[in-house]
Design a protein around this motif. Structure first.
Motif, PDB file in Angstrom:
ATOM      1  N   HIS A   2     -13.421   0.456  -6.863  1.00 54.49           N
ATOM      2  CA  HIS A   2     -12.908  -0.169  -8.077  1.00 54.49           C
ATOM      3  C   HIS A   2     -11.587  -0.876  -7.802  1.00 54.49           C
ATOM      4  CE1 HIS A   2     -15.519   3.024  -9.775  1.00 54.49           C
ATOM      5  NE2 HIS A   2     -15.876   2.011 -10.541  1.00 54.49           N
ATOM      6  N   LEU A   3     -11.270  -1.789  -8.681  1.00 55.59           N
ATOM      7  CA  LEU A   3     -10.025  -2.534  -8.563  1.00 55.59           C
ATOM      8  C   LEU A   3      -8.830  -1.587  -8.601  1.00 55.59           C
ATOM      9  CD1 LEU A   3      -8.472  -5.186  -8.451  1.00 55.59           C
ATOM     10  CD2 LEU A   3      -8.581  -5.260 -10.933  1.00 55.59           C
ATOM     11  N   LEU A   7      -6.051  -1.043  -5.736  1.00 53.01           N
ATOM     12  CA  LEU A   7      -4.639  -1.223  -6.088  1.00 53.01           C
ATOM     13  C   LEU A   7      -3.849   0.052  -5.806  1.00 53.01           C
ATOM     14  CD1 LEU A   7      -2.545  -3.135  -7.273  1.00 53.01           C
ATOM     15  CD2 LEU A   7      -3.145  -2.266  -9.526  1.00 53.01           C
ATOM     16  N   GLY A   8      -4.434   1.197  -6.124  1.00 47.23           N
ATOM     17  CA  GLY A   8      -3.777   2.477  -5.845  1.00 47.23           C
ATOM     18  C   GLY A   8      -3.589   2.710  -4.362  1.00 47.23           C
ATOM     19  N   SER A   9      -4.588   2.329  -3.553  1.00 47.33           N
ATOM     20  CA  SER A   9      -4.474   2.474  -2.097  1.00 47.33           C
ATOM     21  C   SER A   9      -3.374   1.586  -1.542  1.00 47.33           C
ATOM     22  CB  SER A   9      -5.797   2.109  -1.424  1.00 47.33           C
ATOM     23  OG  SER A   9      -6.790   3.017  -1.792  1.00 47.33           O
TER      24      SER A   9
END
Length: 81
Positions: A2-3, A7-9
């Motif tokens: 997922h986006l 983004l979290g990574s």
């Protein structure tokens, strides 16, 4: 993925790279911090598994990732200086 996962990574990689850079006195750009953080996370995870240590929870994963990023920076210094 997922986006938000991607983004979290990237955010976690940037944080890990930034902290490792501060600990190892290796300043860098945002892109460099992200790359060091992501590679350091893989290195830290592999090293922890070889030692028989398994990180459960985000704080333990953060510590293992920072240790791996520091190890990655140290090896890079030994190889390229």
């Amino acid at each position: 993925m997922h986006l938000f996962g991607l983004l979290g990574s990237l955010i976690m990689g940037a944080l890990v790279g930034w902290i490792a850079g501060k600990l190892m006195d290796a300043e860098g750009s945002l892109l460099r911090n992200i790359i060091v953080g992501i590679i350091g996370s893989a290195v830290g995870g592999a090293a922890a598994n070889l030692l028989g240590f398994y990180a459960y929870g985000w704080i333990a994963n953060l510590i293992v990732s920072i240790a791996g990023a520091c190890l990655f920076i140290w090896v890079g210094r030994k190889l390229f200086r």
